[in-house]
Design an enzyme around this catalytic site. Structure first.
Site, PDB file in Angstrom:
ATOM      1  NE  ARG A 180      14.778  15.217  34.266  1.00 26.73           N
ATOM      2  CZ  ARG A 180      13.213  14.874  34.516  1.00 26.73           C
ATOM      3  NH1 ARG A 180      12.607  14.375  33.196  1.00 26.73           N
ATOM      4  NH2 ARG A 180      12.807  13.491  35.735  1.00 26.73           N
ATOM      5  CD  GLU A 194      10.157  20.914  32.760  1.00 25.33           C
ATOM      6  OE1 GLU A 194       9.352  20.812  34.573  1.00 25.33           O
ATOM      7  OE2 GLU A 194      10.619  19.996  32.442  1.00 25.33           O
ATOM      8  CG  HIS A 237       7.610  17.157  33.542  1.00 23.29           C
ATOM      9  ND1 HIS A 237       9.150  17.203  33.427  1.00 23.29           N
ATOM     10  CD2 HIS A 237       7.940  16.275  32.958  1.00 23.29           C
ATOM     11  CE1 HIS A 237       9.728  17.092  33.607  1.00 23.29           C
ATOM     12  NE2 HIS A 237       8.817  16.158  33.912  1.00 23.29           N
TER      13      HIS A 237
HETATM   14  C1  DGY Z   1      10.421  10.676  35.450  1.00 25.59           C
HETATM   15  O1  DGY Z   1      10.243  10.101  35.958  1.00 25.59           O
HETATM   16  O2  DGY Z   1      11.873  11.737  34.957  1.00 25.59           O
HETATM   17  C2  DGY Z   1       9.938  12.309  34.781  1.00 25.59           C
HETATM   18  O3  DGY Z   1      10.248  13.517  34.363  1.00 25.59           O
HETATM   19  C3  DGY Z   1       8.812  12.869  35.384  1.00 25.59           C
HETATM   20  O4  DGY Z   1       9.781  13.087  36.650  1.00 25.59           O
END
Ligand code: DGY
Length: 321
Positions: free
Chosen positions: A240, A269, A287
């Site tokens: 993240r 994002e 991502h």
């Molecule tokens: C997650 O599973 O947290 C990935 O970042 C996709 O959302």
């Protein structure tokens, strides 16, 4: 009228997942894959008993408060659940679940790609070839740094962190980690635990982020902590963006403190800080850590397992609230 539970599905899901949803529930699908606003989510949730969202939908306290009374469960299609205000969900008695385990391999694979792509200047190289600007070869051309045999620091030694460590061992990397809890020795497989992040950072040729985004981890990688890394370190984040401070990371890339960064997760994002794309020493992905056919199916089935358990009156396996 069917007595199957009505489920609001906020994004287009893999075919097999939507087929199982349609067999067992009355899903409100989103075939156009439109990104719903908060108001649209609340409106579309009317008459539904559950929501199956992704991390692209933000269930802030005000949204949770305004959700129709009949909504009982948010079964996320994601392992991360920082897009849901867990405190507000608990207060309302909402069940919240996530999809751990099933995306660890895909995310660790992408992490390796980010490490190698950043170290070997993959963005620059690809751009040269694609724009037909590649003119010559010389010993000084496109020189990067080795990954093999380097020291890798893992911040957050959970499921993805542990698989990443395994993959990195294939490159003879020396694994260091920091987490709030030390793993039992049999799970460490030789990884070196550090009580504090500050102890670990000076030893990291590469640092890879694998912790959850929480109030405690937000902005953890700030200017002071970047300065503790060895000169020429490589920063990788497929978790993240909230874990790093954008100005601090960009400053470290601009000054050369960092050799490069491989990034798949950003603040704000998809409207990320434009400076990331202007820097030559970044290797950037949008991502896609869990974006493989196998993993996206598995994430969907895991979210459905959680819904099934809830509507059968059992405890969902991946309950986070
Ligand atoms: C997650 O599973 O947290 C990935 O970042 C996709 O959302």
């Amino acid at each position: 009228m069917s007595d199957k539970p009505v489920i609001l599905v906020t994004r287009k899901l893999p075919e097999a997942v939507e087929a199982r949803l349609s067999r067992d529930y009355e899903p409100r699908l989103n075939p156009e894959d439109v990104l719903y606003s908060k108001d649209e989510i609340i409106e579309r949730a009317t008459g539904a008993q559950g929501i199956l969202p992704c991390h692209t939908e933000h269930f802030t306290a005000d949204v949770i408060e305004r959700l129709p009374e009949e909504i009982k469960i948010i079964a996320n299609f994601s392992v991360g659940f920082d897009h849901v205000d867990i405190g507000a969900a608990k207060k309302r008695g909402l069940v919240v679940t996530n999809t751990p385990d099933v995306l660890s391999n895909a995310t660790a694979e992408l992490t390796m790609m980010l490490m190698i792509g950043a170290a070997r200047r993959a963005s620059e190289g690809e751009k040269l070839v694609r724009t037909r600007s590649w003119k010559d070869w010389s010993p000084a051309f496109m020189v990067g740094v080795d990954v093999t045999g380097k020291r890798l620091g893992i911040l957050g030694m959970g499921r993805v962190g542990q698989v990443t460590a395994k993959r990195a061992r294939g490159f003879d990397m020396e694994i260091h980690y920091h987490d709030v809890r030390r793993l039992p020795p049999e799970m460490e497989e030789g990884a070196i635990f550090h009580e504090t992040l500050e102890d670990m950072l000076p030893l990291c040729d590469f640092i890879s982020i694998h912790c959850n985004a929480t109030p405690e981890t937000t902005g953890l990688m700030n200017a002071e902590r970047f300065s503790l890394l060895p000169d020429g370190a490589i920063y990788v984040n497929a978790a993240r963006g909230a874990i790093h401070d954008d100005d601090a990371l960009i400053g470290a890339l601009q000054s050369g403190k960092l050799w490069a960064a491989g990034i798949d997760a950003y603040n704000n994002e998809p409207n990320i800080d434009a400076r990331f794309a202007e820097l030559p020493n970044t290797f950037l992905m949008p991502h896609i850590g869990s974006a493989t056919i196998e993993t996206r199916d598995a994430m969907g089935f895991r979210a459905l397992d959680n819904l099934d358990a809830y509507f059968k009156g059992d405890e969902p396996g991946d309950r986070v609230a």
